[in-house]
Design an enzyme around this catalytic site. Structure first.
Site, mmCIF file in Angstrom:
data_model
loop_
_atom_site.group_PDB
_atom_site.id
_atom_site.type_symbol
_atom_site.label_atom_id
_atom_site.label_comp_id
_atom_site.label_asym_id
_atom_site.label_seq_id
_atom_site.Cartn_x
_atom_site.Cartn_y
_atom_site.Cartn_z
ATOM 1 N N CYS A 2 0.698 -1.279 -0.007
ATOM 2 C CA CYS A 2 0.114 0.071 0.110
ATOM 3 C C CYS A 2 0.952 1.168 0.096
ATOM 4 O O CYS A 2 1.699 1.552 0.699
ATOM 5 C CB CYS A 2 -0.882 0.048 1.168
ATOM 6 S SG CYS A 2 -2.044 1.403 1.210
ATOM 7 N N LYS A 41 2.176 -9.659 -0.593
ATOM 8 C CA LYS A 41 1.784 -8.666 -1.847
ATOM 9 C C LYS A 41 2.789 -7.431 -1.452
ATOM 10 O O LYS A 41 2.722 -6.798 -0.509
ATOM 11 C CB LYS A 41 0.334 -8.447 -1.819
ATOM 12 C CG LYS A 41 0.231 -7.653 -3.057
ATOM 13 C CD LYS A 41 -1.547 -7.265 -3.269
ATOM 14 C CE LYS A 41 -1.581 -6.591 -4.479
ATOM 15 N NZ LYS A 41 -1.328 -5.039 -4.467
ATOM 16 N N GLY A 103 -1.755 -5.549 -11.620
ATOM 17 C CA GLY A 103 -1.574 -4.155 -12.027
ATOM 18 C C GLY A 103 -2.037 -4.002 -13.574
ATOM 19 O O GLY A 103 -1.830 -4.553 -14.456
ATOM 20 N N GLY A 124 -7.207 -6.296 -9.068
ATOM 21 C CA GLY A 124 -7.963 -5.385 -7.965
ATOM 22 C C GLY A 124 -8.917 -4.466 -8.512
ATOM 23 O O GLY A 124 -10.000 -4.511 -8.722
ATOM 24 N N ARG A 125 -8.505 -3.255 -9.032
ATOM 25 C CA ARG A 125 -9.462 -2.243 -9.141
ATOM 26 C C ARG A 125 -10.313 -2.545 -10.409
ATOM 27 O O ARG A 125 -11.287 -1.863 -10.541
ATOM 28 C CB ARG A 125 -8.559 -0.812 -9.511
ATOM 29 C CG ARG A 125 -8.205 -0.236 -8.371
ATOM 30 C CD ARG A 125 -7.224 0.988 -8.402
ATOM 31 N NE ARG A 125 -5.890 0.846 -9.493
ATOM 32 C CZ ARG A 125 -5.337 1.770 -9.906
ATOM 33 N NH1 ARG A 125 -5.674 2.943 -9.952
ATOM 34 N NH2 ARG A 125 -4.225 1.344 -10.612
#
Length: 218
Positions: A2, A41, A103, A124-125
């Site tokens: 993060c 991660k 990514g 993820g996003r």
């Protein structure tokens, strides 16, 4: 991994990339404390990807059995394009370790194009407003059938899924927190449909599951 300022400022998240000894110590302590495999991660590095292989090697020596690597450095935050080349190099250096790339996976084709020598991809996003992406990727990896479930469904067909998503968020985190977190997802669910701007303006203010149900059923 993060990169958020409030996380990094307290030596969490990406800050641990600059403290490999501490990162390895944390992994070692976790491995000793649990009976399940431990994964980590992280990112390519702090301001360079040159540290990725030695950093991850230390984590593996400490007991990590799988690594998920986001293809950006800390200094990149979420800007620019993810660089997967250092991740492929990491897999060559640590062939015995399960390594996932992360990514800019926005479609099943992206997953096929970027998998390379890796053991899998982490998304993820890309799932925000498109939870069907995960099934699309599984289908593409197993059959090479590339499709987009999101694009084949009408918004009317998506409503039951959206309401179920909201209900699961409320069940897991309570109505207040669950609905606060759902606002981002709801804004993406309506992207591209007729009247999206007005609908989004209402959905980003919802406070209860009933609020969402009333708006969508109308």
């Amino acid at each position: 991994g993060c990169p958020a300022a409030k996380v990094v400022s307290s030596c969490h998240g990406s800050a641990l990339i600059k403290s490999p000894e501490l990162a390895a110590e944390l992994v070692h302590a976790t491995v000793k404390a649990v009976s399940i495999p431990v994964s980590v991660k992280t990112r390519l590095g702090w301001n360079t990807s040159d540290t990725l292989i030695p950093f991850c090697t230390r984590l593996v020596e400490a007991g990590a059995q799988a690594l998920a690597i986001h293809g950006r450095r800390f200094t990149d935050k979420f800007t620019g394009s993810a660089d997967w080349e250092p991740i492929y190099a990491l897999k060559k250096a640590l062939p015995q370790v399960t390594i996932l790339g992360n990514g800019d996976i926005q479609s099943a084709q992206d997953a096929l194009d970027r998998l390379g020598n890796l053991d899998g991809v982490m998304v993820g996003r890309g799932t925000i407003g498109n939870p069907w992406l995960l099934k699309d990727i599984c289908d593409a990896l197993s059959t090479h059938d590339v499709h987009s479930t999101r694009d084949t469904l009408s918004f009317q067909q998506k409503i039951p899924f959206i309401l179920e998503h909201c209900a699961l968020a409320v069940k897991t985190k309570g109505e207040r927190k669950g609905m606060l977190e759902m606002r981002t997802h709801l804004a993406h669910y309506v992207k591209g449909i007729e009247g999206a701007k007005e609908l989004r303006a209402r959905l980003v203010r919802v406070e209860t599951l009933d609020d969402v149900r009333k708006i969508l059923e109308a």
